[in-house]
Design an enzyme around this catalytic site. Structure first.
Site, PDB file in Angstrom:
ATOM      1  N   CYS A 113      13.912   1.806   6.294  1.00 15.23           N
ATOM      2  CA  CYS A 113      14.501   1.174   7.428  1.00 15.23           C
ATOM      3  C   CYS A 113      13.593   0.046   7.934  1.00 15.23           C
ATOM      4  CB  CYS A 113      15.145   2.173   8.505  1.00 15.23           C
ATOM      5  SG  CYS A 113      16.327   3.394   7.881  1.00 15.23           S
ATOM      6  N   HIS A 246      15.344  -1.545  14.886  1.00 14.86           N
ATOM      7  CA  HIS A 246      16.333  -1.025  13.983  1.00 14.86           C
ATOM      8  C   HIS A 246      17.422  -0.336  14.370  1.00 14.86           C
ATOM      9  CE1 HIS A 246      17.769   1.125  10.670  1.00 14.86           C
ATOM     10  NE2 HIS A 246      17.242   2.321  10.994  1.00 14.86           N
ATOM     11  N   ASN A 276      24.121   2.629  10.866  1.00 17.20           N
ATOM     12  CA  ASN A 276      22.604   2.528  10.533  1.00 17.20           C
ATOM     13  C   ASN A 276      22.821   1.871   8.909  1.00 17.20           C
ATOM     14  OD1 ASN A 276      20.272   2.505   9.514  1.00 17.20           O
ATOM     15  ND2 ASN A 276      19.550   4.424  10.414  1.00 17.20           N
TER      16      ASN A 276
END
Ligand code: ACO
Length: 319
Positions: A113, A246, A276
């Site tokens: 990520c 993020h 996500n």
């Protein structure tokens, strides 16, 4: 002095939307639980036929058009992904071919990520060193492929998508500072601990994580990283117009902004409708806010990644 500057952004979300109700229909979960614990309402899921390089291609087309340049102008293509099309060749090489060009350097960055933040720092350093004049930096993921769809603790959290930026050399920054960090001793906290061996999957092909440990770790390092990067650029937190962390979980985002003393109006949130999307989340969020006219030329942005490895980092950028 040579600096790099973002001169165009683009993104792509596969058309199929999956809502929390879709999960509740097949798993022991509810829309209320998912919203309350994560802030996620819906996410996009790629078709079986769509790969990361397909998503990356669409996002790149939009970024190149926004920048007013052609793929043939790129000296470097960096794709951040943990869900590559193949073991090899890299997704960046496949993207280069889909863009119909050849000759530029092309490689993938694997920092889960944090991948886009790592990729942007890498491309920025190529440009500062004079090794490239223009670069395409992409985050592209099909995390839906590495989820155990029967594990309610993980499968509700993620989505698919891609975001891209074009970086170009210039005399003014641009990217002021990037700080990248990693601590491999936490590799087990979030992982897909499998590989391909002798024609079969060895280990597990599914994402697993310790959710509460990830939560605490993410909030701590996002705050540290923001302070460290702002200091490296010789700026103050009050100089930041937009914090783009993020997009893992709205509670992680809120806690980070609160710890940094940044008002919620400066916090970019897209996790509610993207889920996500790992390495794609920061460039997807950036492009959405740019196209909505919220993030504009001259604004100061702090882009932040945190993810498996563990890896984390930030880029301080003037658009
Ligand atoms: N629906 C209903 N119940 C659920 C679900 C679900 N989808 N998922 C878990 N539960 C249950 C658990 O089974 C547990 O039940 P039990 O008490 O009977 O054992 C209960 O909810 C509480 O589980 P916890 O894991 O303690 O829940 P928590 O409040 O920690 O929330 C979550 C879980 C949302 C994953 C949280 O820990 C979190 O957000 N962590 C951050 C992880 C993250 O964002 N990961 C993304 C990847 S990491 C990254 O991108 C940086």
């Amino acid at each position: 002095m040579i600096y790099s500057r973002i001169v165009g952004t683009g993104s792509y979300l596969p058309p199929r939307v999956m809502t929390n109700a879709d999960f509740a229909a097949r798993l022991d979960t509810t829309d209320a639980w998912i919203r309350e614990r994560t802030g996620i309402v819906q996410r996009h899921i790629a078709e079986k036929s769509q790969t990361s390089s397909d998503l990356a291609f669409e996002a790149s087309r939009h970024a190149l058009a926004a920048a007013g340049v052609g793929a043939e102008d790129m000296d470097l293509i960096v794709v951040a992904t943990s869900t590559p099309d193949y073991v090899f060749p890299s997704t960046a090489c496949l993207l280069q071919s889909k863009l119909g060009v050849k000759g530029s350097a092309a490689f993938d960055v694997q920092a889960v990520c944090s991948g886009f933040v790592y990729g942007l720092a890498t491309a920025d350093n190529f440009i500062r060193a004079g090794a490239a004049k223009k670069a395409l930096v992409v985050g592209a993921e099909v995390f839906s492929r590495i989820l155990d769809w029967n594990d309610r603790g993980t499968c509700v959290l993620f989505g698919d998508g891609a975001g891209a930026v074009v970086l170009a050399a210039g005399s003014k920054p641009g990217v002021h500072a990037s700080i990248l960090r990693a601590d491999g001793s936490h590799s087990g906290m979030l992982s897909v601990p499998g590989n391909v061996c002798g024609g079969a999957v060895a280990g597990s092909p599914f994402l697993q994580m310790n959710g509460q440990a990830v939560f605490k770790f993410a909030v701590r390092v996002l705050e540290e990283s923001a302070r460290e990067t702002v200091a490296a650029a010789d700026m103050q937190l009050s100089d930041i117009d937009w914090l783009i962390p993020h997009q893992a979980n709205v509670r992680i985002l809120d806690a980070t902004a609160r710890k940094l003393g940044l008002p919620s109006e400066k916090l970019v949130v897209t996790v509610d409708h993207h889920g996500n999307t790992s390495a794609a989340s920061v460039p997807l969020a950036l492009d959405e806010y740019v196209r909505a006219g919220k993030i504009r030329a001259g604004h100061r942005l702090l882009l932040q990644g945190v993810g498996g490895g563990f890896t984390w980092g930030s880029n301080l950028v003037t658009l």
